[in-house]
Design an enzyme around this catalytic site. Structure first.
Site, short mmCIF file in Angstrom:
data_model
loop_
_atom_site.label_atom_id
_atom_site.label_comp_id
_atom_site.label_asym_id
_atom_site.label_seq_id
_atom_site.Cartn_x
_atom_site.Cartn_y
_atom_site.Cartn_z
CG HIS A 284 -1.94 -1.10 1.21
ND1 HIS A 284 -3.23 -0.93 0.76
CD2 HIS A 284 -1.83 -2.40 1.57
CE1 HIS A 284 -3.89 -2.09 0.87
NE2 HIS A 284 -3.06 -2.99 1.35
CG ASP A 336 -2.24 -4.32 5.25
OD1 ASP A 336 -1.56 -3.28 5.18
OD2 ASP A 336 -3.39 -4.40 4.79
CD GLU A 337 -4.48 -6.56 1.81
OE1 GLU A 337 -5.40 -7.35 1.54
OE2 GLU A 337 -4.57 -5.34 1.64
CE1 TYR A 338 6.60 -5.81 -0.26
CE2 TYR A 338 7.66 -7.75 0.67
CZ TYR A 338 7.70 -6.62 -0.14
OH TYR A 338 8.86 -6.32 -0.81
#
Ligand SMILES: *[C@@H]1O[C@H](CO)[C@@H](O)[C@H](O)[C@H]1NC(C)=O
Ligand SMILES: *[C@@H]1O[C@H](CO)[C@@H](O)[C@H](O)[C@H]1NC(C)=O
Ligand SMILES: *[C@@H]1O[C@H](CO)[C@@H](O)[C@H](O)[C@H]1NC(C)=O
Ligand SMILES: *[C@@H]1O[C@H](CO)[C@@H](O)[C@H](O)[C@H]1NC(C)=O
Ligand SMILES: *[C@@H]1O[C@H](CO)[C@@H](O)[C@H](O)[C@H]1NC(C)=O
Ligand SMILES: *[C@@H]1O[C@H](CO)[C@@H](O)[C@H](O)[C@H]1NC(C)=O
Ligand SMILES: *[C@@H]1O[C@H](CO)[C@@H](O)[C@H](O)[C@H]1NC(C)=O
Ligand SMILES: *[C@@H]1O[C@H](CO)[C@@H](O)[C@H](O)[C@H]1NC(C)=O
Ligand SMILES: *[C@@H]1O[C@H](CO)[C@@H](O)[C@H](O)[C@H]1NC(C)=O
Ligand SMILES: *[C@@H]1O[C@H](CO)[C@@H](O)[C@H](O)[C@H]1NC(C)=O
Ligand SMILES: *[C@@H]1O[C@H](CO)[C@@H](O)[C@H](O)[C@H]1NC(C)=O
EC number: 3.2.1.52
Length: 716
Positions: A284, A336-338
């Site tokens: 992000h 998050d969300e790597y």
């Protein structure tokens, strides 16, 4: 240090306890409910027309607070906030703050509300569910002549003032005699707003703090950077703290200056709310790679390449710039969300940032729960994990491994503004009140992560479970909603999360849904220090009415009887008003010259005639985004020289009528494939008319009016 007065007061309490009845149930259904209440025969306190708020001189400058704020207010400062709230909530009451030695020999005046802090031994009895001491507890001793609020710390006393104010609001100005003992079960009672993918004025964020504080929330987690998803390197991406590096925050009008952010944190702290800032990376993180494109992974511009030599130094430089702005003991680095194929890079990055932020800013970090598939590395135990989804981590397993965990589980506490395939737009009240367990039902509280399988949940006494934070996301970006719509989306859910995080569902005096439904409307209306509902006081249903046809002078009388006199200059009326919230009906009668121009202006939005295709239509404009009314254009040769526009607004929709006929609803198309979604706009009423747009008659009503009754085109 045990002060003589407190020994006396405690002796008094012991004496009162002799006459306590064993009834511990019914205090008042405030939100959150209090832990224990023992009635006494000391009588009810009745709010007088004039009273003193007495601050214990020995404690006046105490800032005792073991929470996360680095700028905790003094007991005196909290007393001032209490006094101003009392005057706002009960406008006919005079409240003055006095600092007095309340030691031996002090006799309260009738009506006094005394604020003090308990000596350490007495304060020690206030503990979180997990057993550790909390400075957020308080004891409230009420008699017919005075109320004494004794906090286990300064913030505890402040929460006690919320209990008094809420109680007065829902109980006709009376507090029942007896002793309340109250404290939170969890220290983290928060809400998160995604301010990265939508622009929010800082004053709006400050008002949200005041609203949350009314329900004893302790944290506002501000998600300060994010981007729209996808592989478009030019997609919308923002960081909201104004950087010295202009390439990082080129949209200066959409950033907070250091002074603004400082004031925001101070005002939140003044109401017991700690701002927890989040700046996201390594996922992000498009705002970073828009500044330095070489930092992105070649596969996805929103993910940073942690092996690239300049990446970690760049992220460190961003934190280095902003750490001095921040007044909390913890910050979130998002994370998050790597890419799970780069698990070791990820874990090393998180640990590196943890150590850096600890060394540079003496702060701990939080990350969103991210179960990285590595059996070589892991994030260190001194990092707090904010769980949000079982696909990403297993929160109870993390707790057993020794991590501190915050519950933001998406099946209870997640909303996406306006539209989503997976998440609601407001918290699901049925699930919060009756769906904590799929099989047995029950009220949700922060120890519930898994509603299907209780063996995935810790006990309420687990000290590693720090509490809960609800999350409000802007997946659809800046134009899917107005900033006030974010308030509408959390308005009724936030108090439920606050109540559940204050008191575990299994406690005997936990708030019930019926109690919440009965108290919430009046509590919501009374929440001090903010006007997110944009209410305007009015004696009757007409809030303001101007008629220029009969007006010759520079002042324009308000025919409603409310006295909102306007001033006329250059054909426009300046009013003493700002915005009118929901529900409302407004009527504008203007010449029908088919040219663009602004009809109504306010601090939250404007209302105008704008060009649309080959014609002209109506539009609202909020934070500089124009929302035209689609499917309607004015006739180029109107039959009448005048036109009458009526708008009706609710929190769910905005309707337009022209010359008595319904011409549509204001909507936004979030994507080409989805159905358009309603937009809700407040009525802008600071200025009536604008350059080239004279308004002959303007009427604003509270509530939804019958169009056929108010339209000149229907009244024959
Ligand atoms: C990440 O950066 C390293 C070092 O510059 C480079 O070798 C690698 O190809 C990059 N990886 C991706 C996926 O961009
Ligand atoms: C470590 O993880 C890798 C990849 O996930 C897996 O193939 C390997 O079997 C694991 N090794 C151990 C000792 O668990
Ligand atoms: C966090 O724990 C790690 C060990 O896992 C240690 O190396 C590091 O110094 C600790 N950092 C802080 C800020 O306490
Ligand atoms: C419940 O969760 C536990 C622990 O994760 C697991 O061992 C068990 O199989 C689960 N039970 C069911 C019915 O899914
Ligand atoms: C809203 O924003 C999206 C990009 O996120 C854009 O494609 C769309 O045109 C915008 N719509 C309006 C009405 O501004
Ligand atoms: C609008 O105002 C004008 C001027 O006062 C008046 O003549 C006209 O009747 C009004 N029309 C409506 C529809 O209210
Ligand atoms: C506003 O209007 C909506 C829709 O008619 C209604 O559900 C709601 O109760 C109204 N609110 C108030 C405060 O009157
Ligand atoms: C709104 O946008 C216009 C340009 O479209 C710009 O001149 C103006 O400064 C913007 N307003 C704000 C508040 O940023
Ligand atoms: C929206 O309204 C503001 C304030 O009146 C104005 O500065 C701006 O130009 C308007 N923007 C658009 C896109 O109409
Ligand atoms: C900031 O300014 C830009 C350029 O003038 C404008 O397009 C944008 O709408 C403004 N943003 C806001 C929130 O007003
Ligand atoms: C959209 O507005 C219409 C008309 O007011 C209303 O019936 C509908 O319920 C609204 N939709 C939502 C999701 O609020």
């Amino acid at each position: 240090m045990v002060k003589p007065y407190l020994q006396l007061a405690l002796a008094g309490i012991v004496w009162i306890s002799l006459s306590l009845r064993t009834v511990t149930a019914a205090f008042l259904p405030i939100v959150p409910a209090v832990h224990t209440f023992a009635t006494s025969s000391a009588g009810d306190y009745q709010l007088p027309s004039s009273l003193r708020i007495v601050v214990d001189a020995a404690q006046a400058s105490s800032r005792e607070d073991n929470g996360l704020s680095l700028i905790p207010p003094t007991l005196s400062a909290f007393a001032q906030t209490f006094a101003s709230d009392l005057r706002q909530t009960f406008p006919t009451t005079t409240a003055t703050v006095v600092t007095l030695d309340v030691g031996a020999g002090f006799t309260p005046n009738k009506g006094d509300i005394i604020l003090t802090i308990l000596p350490d031994t007495a304060a020690a009895q206030f503990t979180l569910a997990g057993g550790s001491h909390t400075t957020e507890g308080y004891q409230l001793t009420t008699t017919s002549s005075s109320i004494t609020i004794s906090g286990s710390g300064a913030k505890g006393s402040f929460w006690g003032t919320r209990t008094v104010l809420q109680g007065l609001v829902i109980n006709g100005g009376k507090i029942p005699g007896g002793i309340v003992k109250d404290q939170p079960d969890w220290e983290t009672r928060g809400f998160m707003l995604d301010v990265g993918r939508q622009w929010y004025p800082i004053t709006f964020l400050t008002e949200l703090c005041a609203y949350a504080s009314w329900f004893k929330m302790s944290e506002f987690h501000v998600h300060l950077s994010d981007n729209l998803p996808g592989v478009d390197p030019n997609a919308y991406a923002r960081l909201r703290l104004r950087s010295m590096v202009s390439e990082l925050t080129p949209h200066v009008n959409e950033t907070y200056s250091r002074e603004q952010f400082e004031d925001f944190q101070q005002q939140c702290a003044a109401r017991g709310v700690t701002v927890i800032p989040e700046i996201e990376s390594p996922g992000h993180a498009l705002v970073i790679s828009q500044w330095k494109p070489q930092l992105a992974l070649s596969s996805d511009p929103t993910l940073l390449n942690l092996s690239f030599p300049d990446t970690i130094p760049t992220v460190k430089s961003i934190w280095q710039e902003f750490l001095p702005w921040i007044h909390s003991k913890q910050v979130s680095i998002g994370a998050d969300e790597y890419d799970s194929a780069l698990a070791d890079d990820y874990n090393n990055f998180v640990n590196t940032m943890s150590d850096f932020i600890s060394q540079q800013g003496q702060k701990e970090i939080r990350i969103w729960g991210t179960n990285e598939p590595s059996n070589r590395t892991s994030v260190s135990k001194n990092i707090t994990i904010q769980h949000w989804d079982f696909g990403q981590d297993d929160p109870f397993s993390l707790i057993r491994q020794g991590y501190n965990v915050i519950n933001s589980e998406d099946s209870f506490q997640y909303i996406v503004m306006k539209q989503s395939g997976s998440f609601p737009q407001q918290l699901d009240q049925n699930r919060l009140w009756t769906g904590a367990n799929t099989a047995s039902g029950g009220i949700w509280d922060p120890h519930v992560f898994d509603r299907e399988n209780a063996s995935n949940n810790p006990t309420i006494t687990d000290p590693r479970l720090h509490g809960a934070i609800l999350a409000a996301w802007n997946d659809h970006g800046r134009n899917a909603s107005t900033y006030l719509e974010a308030f509408y989306s959390i308005k009724s859910g936030l108090p439920v999360i606050a109540a559940a995080s204050w008191q575990a569902a299994s406690r005997p005096n936990h708030l019930t849904r019926a109690q919440f439904l009965s108290s919430f409307p009046s509590l919501e209306r009374a929440a001090p220090g903010q006007n997110l509902d944009r209410r305007i006081p009015s004696k009757g249903s007409i809030v303001v009415e101007y008629d220029l046809s009969s007006n010759q002078g520079a002042t324009v009388p308000d025919r409603s009887g409310n006295g909102y006199t306007g001033t006329l200059s250059g054909g426009t009326i300046q009013t003493p008003l700002m915005s009118k919230g929901h529900n409302y009906t407004l009527l504008v009668n203007t010449t029908s010259a088919v040219t663009p121009g602004t009809l109504l202006t306010g601090p939250d939005d404007t209302f105008a005639l704008v060009s649309s295709g080959r014609g002209l239509t109506l539009a609202f404009n909020s934070t500089n985004i124009t929302y035209p009314l689609s499917g309607f254009t004015f006739p180029t040769r109107p039959a009448s020289p005048w036109m009458e526009i009526i708008i009706t607004g609710t929190e769910a929709s905005t309707s337009a009528f022209v010359n008595g006929a319904h011409v549509g609803e204001f909507k936004i198309s979030i994507s080409r494939t989805s159905t358009p979604q309603n937009m809700s706009f407040v009525a802008p009423v600071q200025q009536i008319g604008g350059p080239g747009k004279q308004v002959a008659r303007f009427v604003l009503w509270d509530g939804l009016q019958d169009i056929t009754a108010i339209s000149a085109f229907h009244v024959q």
